[in-house]
Design an enzyme around this catalytic site. Structure first.
Site, PDB file in Angstrom:
ATOM      1  N   THR A  70      36.949  43.777  60.059  1.00  0.00           N
ATOM      2  CA  THR A  70      37.867  43.836  58.937  1.00  0.00           C
ATOM      3  C   THR A  70      38.677  42.624  59.920  1.00  0.00           C
ATOM      4  OG1 THR A  70      38.591  46.085  59.050  1.00  0.00           O
ATOM      5  CG2 THR A  70      40.109  44.352  58.313  1.00  0.00           C
ATOM      6  N   ASN A 152      27.953  47.633  51.612  1.00  0.00           N
ATOM      7  CA  ASN A 152      27.892  49.285  51.891  1.00  0.00           C
ATOM      8  C   ASN A 152      27.705  49.981  51.232  1.00  0.00           C
ATOM      9  OD1 ASN A 152      30.780  47.511  51.461  1.00  0.00           O
ATOM     10  ND2 ASN A 152      31.158  49.260  52.234  1.00  0.00           N
ATOM     11  N   SER A 201      29.950  45.139  62.825  1.00  0.00           N
ATOM     12  CA  SER A 201      31.239  46.348  63.068  1.00  0.00           C
ATOM     13  C   SER A 201      29.891  47.299  63.980  1.00  0.00           C
ATOM     14  CB  SER A 201      31.538  46.750  61.950  1.00  0.00           C
ATOM     15  OG  SER A 201      32.403  47.722  62.418  1.00  0.00           O
ATOM     16  N   GLY A 202      30.564  47.359  65.183  1.00  0.00           N
ATOM     17  CA  GLY A 202      29.726  48.837  66.026  1.00  0.00           C
ATOM     18  C   GLY A 202      29.695  49.580  65.311  1.00  0.00           C
ATOM     19  N   HIS A 203      30.692  50.519  64.467  1.00  0.00           N
ATOM     20  CA  HIS A 203      30.377  51.231  64.391  1.00  0.00           C
ATOM     21  C   HIS A 203      29.546  52.119  63.397  1.00  0.00           C
ATOM     22  CE1 HIS A 203      33.418  52.271  61.182  1.00  0.00           C
ATOM     23  NE2 HIS A 203      33.592  51.459  61.639  1.00  0.00           N
ATOM     24  N   THR A 239      43.034  40.891  76.512  1.00  0.00           N
ATOM     25  CA  THR A 239      41.634  41.108  77.496  1.00  0.00           C
ATOM     26  C   THR A 239      40.666  41.781  76.078  1.00  0.00           C
ATOM     27  OG1 THR A 239      43.200  40.894  78.804  1.00  0.00           O
ATOM     28  CG2 THR A 239      41.654  42.955  78.772  1.00  0.00           C
ATOM     29  N   CYS A 325      37.814  53.004  53.038  1.00  0.00           N
ATOM     30  CA  CYS A 325      38.996  53.370  52.745  1.00  0.00           C
ATOM     31  C   CYS A 325      39.742  53.105  51.048  1.00  0.00           C
ATOM     32  CB  CYS A 325      39.009  51.558  52.669  1.00  0.00           C
ATOM     33  SG  CYS A 325      38.263  50.421  54.128  1.00  0.00           S
TER      34      CYS A 325
HETATM   35  N1  PLP Z   1      32.675  45.385  55.741  1.00  0.00           N
HETATM   36  C1  PLP Z   1      31.747  46.511  55.499  1.00  0.00           C
HETATM   37  C2  PLP Z   1      30.494  46.298  53.886  1.00  0.00           C
HETATM   38  C3  PLP Z   1      32.078  47.167  55.544  1.00  0.00           C
HETATM   39  O1  PLP Z   1      31.764  48.240  55.267  1.00  0.00           O
HETATM   40  C4  PLP Z   1      32.950  47.957  56.845  1.00  0.00           C
HETATM   41  C5  PLP Z   1      33.406  48.858  56.938  1.00  0.00           C
HETATM   42  O2  PLP Z   1      33.011  50.308  56.514  1.00  0.00           O
HETATM   43  C6  PLP Z   1      33.950  46.412  57.007  1.00  0.00           C
HETATM   44  C7  PLP Z   1      33.461  44.901  56.526  1.00  0.00           C
HETATM   45  C8  PLP Z   1      35.307  47.085  58.003  1.00  0.00           C
HETATM   46  O3  PLP Z   1      34.775  47.375  59.185  1.00  0.00           O
HETATM   47  P1  PLP Z   1      35.569  47.980  60.344  1.00  0.00           P
HETATM   48  O4  PLP Z   1      35.099  49.166  60.015  1.00  0.00           O
HETATM   49  O5  PLP Z   1      34.875  47.298  61.488  1.00  0.00           O
HETATM   50  O6  PLP Z   1      37.025  47.587  60.565  1.00  0.00           O
END
Ligand code: PLP
Length: 384
Positions: A70, A152, A201-203, A239, A325
């Site tokens: 994000t 996604n 995004s790492g997670h 940091t 979300c």
């Molecule tokens: N972009 C995509 C395609 C995603 O699936 C997500 C998270 O669901 C994001 C951006 C946002 O990632 P983050 O959770 O690291 O803010």
């Protein structure tokens, strides 16, 4: 028993990443400090930068650490727009795909306050664009093109490699911004030369939450996104999250050693085949091809997706109706809407997303539970 099929929302931390965190011990490691601890932290940070950049055929100096995608999306789109607005007078337009993540849609919306026009791409075929379709929609005022490498919610892949080449050759002034969150580690991907910025995004691939990175060309010309002490090229001050970075490095190393993408695809295909042979009226919301290896978006005819998800969760099977979300807000999927599906179909659709840790046994258990619960729901519905 827990059958977790919602890895596009978030994924478990890899053991390797956990070990990397344990190796941090209790030392005070701030990469910006000048003393011995600071130097140690700096060398760890830069080693991780080299490793992660190299994996994507990028240069270490093109990589910025962020708190996730994000932030990465905001950073890339907003700073690039500022550079464009300053360097060129007249109308500026961002052209983007309506199926982007809300971080992108909202950031593009914000650009309107800054005098930019935003326009949605049209003409996708089951979510996927061709270079010709995109090329026809580029106007003289188009300064930025934003297109995710993979969606996604559906897993649909865009031809980013060809698009990068096309932009580089024919519209080098356009900043091509690519959200690579759902694609990375699920399909071959590099920092293609015609791409201006790519976001990760790492997670989503077994590193920590709150850790991500952006690859960006021409960072020297980029104004600060977060003002402060000059860290990360002075663009993203503050940091750096060293534990997060080490977890990213470990997750990338794990992916390099054993990508697992082919195995995931086999299991995903087995999952779909088993469901479609055991239950009638189940349809893919995408084509079978041109998808990432881990994602399956399925429509269950005559089913209320919310009710099915609740029933599945009671049996220990976790999936979702779209991105974390928007599903939390009970909105219908903007992605499936943009693909032209009816509300009924959207409300009967569920996303299943696998990870490198998903096993054949889990796929078999999940499909057995799913077919029982779909049958139950259909019986209940017809009994009413
Ligand atoms: N972009 C995509 C395609 C995603 O699936 C997500 C998270 O669901 C994001 C951006 C946002 O990632 P983050 O959770 O690291 O803010």
């Amino acid at each position: 028993m827990s059958l977790y099929f919602d890895n596009n929302a978030t994924s478990i931390l890899a053991n390797e990443a956990q070990k990397a965190l344990q190796s941090l011990s209790l030392e005070p490691l701030n990469p910006s400090s000048r003393h011995r601890y600071g130097q140690k932290a700096r060398s760890m940070l830069e080693a991780a930068r080299c490793k992660v950049a190299q994996n994507l055929q990028a240069k270490p100096k093109e990589l910025l650490w962020t708190s996730g995608a994000t932030e990465g999306i905001n950073l890339a789109i907003r700073t690039l727009a500022r550079v464009k607005s300053k360097s060129k007078e007249g109308v500026h337009e961002v052209l983007l795909c309506p199926c982007e993540h809300s971080a992108t849609l909202e950031t593009a919306n914000y650009l309107k306050d800054k005098g930019w026009k935003t326009r949605f791409l049209k003409g996708a075929d089951q979510g996927r664009y061709t270079i010709e379709t995109i090329s026809e929609q580029i106007r003289p005022e188009t300064q930025m093109l934003v297109l995710m490498a993979a969606n996604n919610e559906t897993g649909v892949l865009q031809p980013i490699d060809q698009l990068s080449e096309f932009i580089q050759k024919t519209h080098p002034h356009i900043d091509l911004v690519v959200d690579a969150v759902a694609a990375y580690t699920k399909t071959p991907l590099v920092f293609y030369p015609g791409v201006k910025a790519m976001i990760f995004s790492g997670h989503k691939f077994h590193a920590l939450q709150g850790a991500g990175f952006v690859l960006m060309r021409g960072l020297d010309e980029i104004p600060p996104f977060l003002f402060g002490g000059g860290q990360e090229h002075g663009v993203r001050c503050g940091t750096v999250n060293l534990p997060g970075v080490l977890s990213l490095e470990a997750a990338v190393e794990l992916f390099e050693k054993d990508p697992k993408s082919a195995e995931m695809q086999l299991l995903r295909d087995l999952f779909e085949e088993k469901i479609q042979t055991s239950i009638p009226g189940v349809f893919l919301n995408t084509r079978k091809e041109e998808r990432v290896s881990n994602t399956s978006n399925l429509y269950f005819e005559g089913i209320d997706g919310e009710a099915l998800l609740v029933a599945l969760e009671r049996r220990g099977l976790y999936a979702s109706m779209g991105s974390a979300c928007s599903s939390g807000m009970h909105q219908s999927s903007h992605v499936l809407r943009a693909m032209g599906y009816s509300l009924e179909r959207i409300q009967g659709s569920i996303r299943f997303s696998l990870s490198r840790y998903t096993t054949k046994q889990e796929v078999e258990q999940a499909t057995a539970i799913l077919s029982e619960e779909v049958k139950n729901q259909r019986n209940t519905f017809f009994a009413l």
